[in-house]
Design an enzyme around this catalytic site. Sequence first.
Site, PDB file in Angstrom:
ATOM      1  CG  MET A 196      -1.957   1.105   1.195  1.00 43.09           C
ATOM      2  SD  MET A 196      -2.524   1.530   2.837  1.00 43.09           S
ATOM      3  CE  MET A 196      -1.077   2.383   3.462  1.00 43.09           C
ATOM      4  CB  CYS A 197       1.744   3.618  -2.032  1.00 39.76           C
ATOM      5  SG  CYS A 197       2.721   2.173  -2.484  1.00 39.76           S
ATOM      6  N   GLY A 198       0.922   5.873  -0.204  1.00 37.43           N
ATOM      7  CA  GLY A 198       0.285   7.171  -0.296  1.00 37.43           C
ATOM      8  C   GLY A 198       0.764   7.813  -1.576  1.00 37.43           C
ATOM      9  CG  HIS A 203       4.837   9.382   0.636  1.00 41.23           C
ATOM     10  ND1 HIS A 203       5.936  10.075   1.104  1.00 41.23           N
ATOM     11  CD2 HIS A 203       4.132  10.258  -0.139  1.00 41.23           C
ATOM     12  CE1 HIS A 203       5.879  11.321   0.646  1.00 41.23           C
ATOM     13  NE2 HIS A 203       4.801  11.452  -0.108  1.00 41.23           N
ATOM     14  CG  ASN A 254      -2.680   2.836  -2.592  1.00 44.05           C
ATOM     15  OD1 ASN A 254      -2.163   1.929  -1.956  1.00 44.05           O
ATOM     16  ND2 ASN A 254      -3.738   3.494  -2.148  1.00 44.05           N
TER      17      ASN A 254
END
Length: 643
Positions: free
Chosen positions: A1-3, A52, A76
């Site tokens: 998962m990411c921002g 991120h 994401n």
Amino acid sequence: MCGICCSVNFSAEHFSQDLREDLLYNLKQRGPNSSKQLFKSDVNYQCLFSGHVLHLRGVLTTQPVEDERGNVFLWNGEIFSGIKVEAEENDTQILFNYLSSCKNESEILSLFSEVQGPWSFIYYQASSHYLWFGRDFFGRRSLLWHFSNLGKSFCLSSVGTQTSGLANQWQEVPASGLFRIDLKSTAISRCIILQLYPWKYISRENIIEENVNSLSQISADLPAFVSVVANEAKLYLEKPVVPLNMMLPQAALETHCSNISNVPPTRETLQVFLTDVHIKEVIQQFIDVLSVAVKKRVLCLPRGENLTANEVSKMCDRKANVAILFSGGIDSMVIATLADRHIPLDEPIDLLNVAFIAEEKTMPTSFNKERNKQKNKCEISSEEFSKDDAAADDDSPDKHVSVPDRITGRAGLKELKAVSPSRIWNFVEINVSMEELQKLRRTRICHLIQPLDTVLDDSIGCAVWFASRGIGWLVAQDGVKSYQSSAKVVLTGIGADEQLAGYSRHRVRFQSHGLEGLNKEIMMELGRISSRNLGRDDRVIGDHGKEARFPFLDENVVSFLNSLPIWEKANLTLPRGIGEKLLLRLAAVELGLTASALLPKRAMQFGSRIAKMEKNNEKASDKCGRLQIISLENLSIEKETKL
């Protein structure tokens, strides 16, 4: 998962090559393992890409990624099926390689039609000055958009910020398909035109009408200088699931339990259904497809490959890699049982159980009332509940905690220990006071729930945030100890109620409009799940640097359930505790579960008692004043006091 985030500006004199501090902080919360920003400038526009990463598979791949032609990709998501990704590979890089080789928009749509799993993405196509973005069919990953300054700028981001009451606040990008913006033409016209490539069933003849309705609904919520239009080539994404089976029985259904409509539910009642060969076959097919969905979600993550043999042997020192939002209800019990099949046996599983504690609550009376209330509802013997629960309550860090989900959670723990006694089950008791709720809602949770704004969003958003944070207590044989879950993957049961007629409104609709009305209600539930639940829960869980995974919303699970006629999934002529989610209850019995197979639906806000913490006279659909937008002057304070 990411921002992930992309900020676009069409006015060079006002453009900053950095994000607002609060937005950057919120994005880093989602992706603690790497951060990177990339600036792309053209004569007519400037783009700032910010990525991120929470590292969960393959080689750590810093985002954004860029190729030699200047294309930029932010991802994401998780590819669980559809496109082959080896265990040692990173799906971000694999997908970007495919994307960079696409020669036209049809190939891009074909690529995303193949991906199975949750996703949102942003893709800058340098040669054509196009910006593509979108969310998966169910909207399992958050993506927001914000348009400002009369067309001079816009922003896409996994999570937003509090905007102090300004107009044109953050909104969720609809999970309606892929969107494309021509940045060059937008810079000239100062009118943002979003071209939509919608989801469709290949065989559906009414796609044009559906598309027109979708366009008008999306446009209604956007500023005047932003418009949504159908893509010029009339291209579409293929929906990843089969259509819902709307078939109705040609004759009145014969229930296996026509004489039990007024009898309290028991396990023996469910056993009657299991004598039918066809029903038993359907149940096994359901267990198989759901088990595969759980397997993908619990094995697709990094484990301690570098542990020594001595470290592996110390099971009590092992950390859990997977946690489950756990009430002890039927959804979380089935997920836990199937997770136990696939997670290595020497690895603990964290069961996250949240309770909200009002200061005035006192102990034995309320505990007994709740226990008796639960017993009366479900016909679970007092002996089955009380022995284990009373012992747990004696050792609990807060003996006053007797909310319904804590009681059923402890009973569920007992069942799981019986099914899998060799597993270490970490039952994490998460107790939240009024003071802590109000403080962290104000400084941290409020902006995560937004742009959703109802009393229900507040209750569930706060409950899920505290539960997924995983800070609580373990009650073990050697006493009580504080505990914080280190699991990066959090499984949740969202999707079971929507597909299997688990809500009370399904029973109301059935009583007034029969099976046809129930089918329409379920179709509506699946159609709106992206805007009601999933974006919010992704933002809330992701704030802890953890990833939400939804086995009941696996594409193959949804397709299987969609293929069944409604009467094989639920029978609402039967009482609560049996009729709703009947298929899941029968699967639970086949998996060896007992009392939990009969528990009626209890919403999280009531089971955790958060709905009783503040105002009792609110409706779930009311706008929640506690989510009102405030400035982020508290950000530095929150950083200092973060637990």
